[in-house]
Design a protein around this motif. Structure first.
Motif, PDB file in Angstrom:
ATOM      1  N   ASN A  61      -8.584  -5.138  -1.812  1.00  0.00           N
ATOM      2  CA  ASN A  61      -7.848  -6.340  -1.440  1.00  0.00           C
ATOM      3  C   ASN A  61      -6.791  -6.061  -0.374  1.00  0.00           C
ATOM      4  O   ASN A  61      -5.864  -5.278  -0.592  1.00  0.00           O
ATOM      5  CB  ASN A  61      -7.186  -6.928  -2.692  1.00  0.00           C
ATOM      6  N   CYS A 100       4.308  -7.302  -2.572  1.00  0.00           N
ATOM      7  CA  CYS A 100       2.989  -7.044  -1.978  1.00  0.00           C
ATOM      8  C   CYS A 100       2.206  -8.353  -1.865  1.00  0.00           C
ATOM      9  O   CYS A 100       1.801  -8.931  -2.881  1.00  0.00           O
ATOM     10  CB  CYS A 100       2.207  -6.046  -2.827  1.00  0.00           C
ATOM     11  N   LYS A 103      -2.996  -6.350  -2.302  1.00  0.00           N
ATOM     12  CA  LYS A 103      -2.903  -5.092  -3.045  1.00  0.00           C
ATOM     13  C   LYS A 103      -2.610  -3.917  -2.122  1.00  0.00           C
ATOM     14  O   LYS A 103      -1.918  -2.967  -2.496  1.00  0.00           O
ATOM     15  CB  LYS A 103      -4.205  -4.839  -3.816  1.00  0.00           C
ATOM     16  N   TYR A 104      -3.162  -3.966  -0.902  1.00  0.00           N
ATOM     17  CA  TYR A 104      -2.959  -2.893   0.069  1.00  0.00           C
ATOM     18  C   TYR A 104      -2.408  -3.496   1.361  1.00  0.00           C
ATOM     19  O   TYR A 104      -2.885  -4.530   1.832  1.00  0.00           O
ATOM     20  CB  TYR A 104      -4.277  -2.162   0.365  1.00  0.00           C
ATOM     21  N   CYS A 119       2.370  -0.987   0.337  1.00  0.00           N
ATOM     22  CA  CYS A 119       1.753  -1.330  -0.944  1.00  0.00           C
ATOM     23  C   CYS A 119       0.415  -0.621  -1.087  1.00  0.00           C
ATOM     24  O   CYS A 119      -0.433  -0.681  -0.187  1.00  0.00           O
ATOM     25  CB  CYS A 119       1.561  -2.841  -1.051  1.00  0.00           C
ATOM     26  N   ASN A 121      -2.502  -0.405  -3.978  1.00  0.00           N
ATOM     27  CA  ASN A 121      -3.016  -0.924  -5.250  1.00  0.00           C
ATOM     28  C   ASN A 121      -1.915  -1.678  -6.006  1.00  0.00           C
ATOM     29  O   ASN A 121      -1.720  -1.486  -7.211  1.00  0.00           O
ATOM     30  CB  ASN A 121      -3.591   0.204  -6.106  1.00  0.00           C
ATOM     31  N   SER A 122      -1.179  -2.509  -5.264  1.00  0.00           N
ATOM     32  CA  SER A 122      -0.115  -3.378  -5.789  1.00  0.00           C
ATOM     33  C   SER A 122       1.151  -2.631  -6.189  1.00  0.00           C
ATOM     34  O   SER A 122       2.071  -3.236  -6.746  1.00  0.00           O
ATOM     35  CB  SER A 122      -0.618  -4.209  -6.983  1.00  0.00           C
TER      36      SER A 122
END
Length: 241
Positions: A61, A100, A103-104, A119, A121-122
């Motif tokens: 994401n 965030c 997620k990235y 960020c 993975n959140s």
């Protein structure tokens, strides 16, 4: 009734033709050299040839497809590092957690121009721009202040956004404001900083005498002049919050 059936059949035929056309425009990853192909519609999706069959994969994401063994993670990278999204759309919606947005990614700080968030993975990690730089949300990186719009100016430069400011009692160093943010500068050799004219000038001035000249190189026995002590490096101006 027959007319309705004919309309339905026509619609199915058009839909089938469109599906076949879409399928035809999607590159077959099993025919590609790297056994991988970008999705024809979505830039955060790609196809990989697994055991002779095409399988669909979505990027983590916030990332978009970059190519086999390329990018940041799982063949995907930040969107601004390439042009894979030109003429395409995203298949996935943002998954926002705290600062965030995805997620990235790399995101601006909600209350500071010199801080930003990375960020993964959140998980958000706060970062700082150094050396008088500010975070540029368009470039997703620290940048010169004059290239960043809408940020507050540093208190040292409140009187003149592009002027010079004395550095305490220093005779050869000063702050040069550029776009409202200070950068440490040093006067050329033999010059001193004049606190009245706010520029480097020939000594003496009201506050500074001329630095002692070094002894001649061809006379090693010549007596040295008064010791000239190099000033300590000043602390950086207080950061903006």
């Amino acid at each position: 009734m027959k007319a309705n059936i004919a309309c339905v059949l026509l619609a199915l035929a058009v839909s089938s033709a469109a599906a076949q056309q879409l399928k035809a425009t999607q590159a077959d990853p099993c025919q590609a050299k790297g056994k991988m192909a970008a999705d024809v519609t979505y830039c955060d999706r790609y196809w990989e040839c697994i055991d002779g069959a095409a399988e669909q994969f979505d990027c983590p994401n916030g990332l978009v497809f970059a190519g086999r063994a390329r990018g940041l993670l799982e063949n995907c990278d930040y969107p601004w590092r390439g042009d894979s999204c030109e003429g395409k759309q995203l298949a996935n919606t943002p998954v926002s957690v705290g600062p965030c947005d995805w997620k990235y990614g790399i995101f601006g700080h909600e209350s500071s121009c010199i801080r930003y968030w990375t960020c993964w993975n959140s998980t958000a990690t706060e970062q700082f721009c150094i050396g008088g730089l500010l975070y540029n949300e368009e470039k997703h990186a620290c940048d010169w202040p004059e290239a960043v719009e809408g940020c507050q100016k540093h208190p040292l430069c409140k009187d003149d956004a592009n002027g010079n400011v004395p550095l305490g009692k220093s005779c050869n160093r000063y702050w040069a404001c550029q776009g409202g943010y200070p950068r440490l500068q040093r006067c050329p050799a033999t010059l001193v900083f004049d606190k009245r004219s706010l520029r480097c000038t020939n000594p003496p001035t009201e506050d500074c005498e001329a630095p002692p000249p070094p002894p001649p190189e061809d006379d090693p026995n010549a007596p040295a002049g008064p010791a000239f002590v190099e000033e300590e490096e000043p602390a950086a101006p207080a950061p903006l919050v």
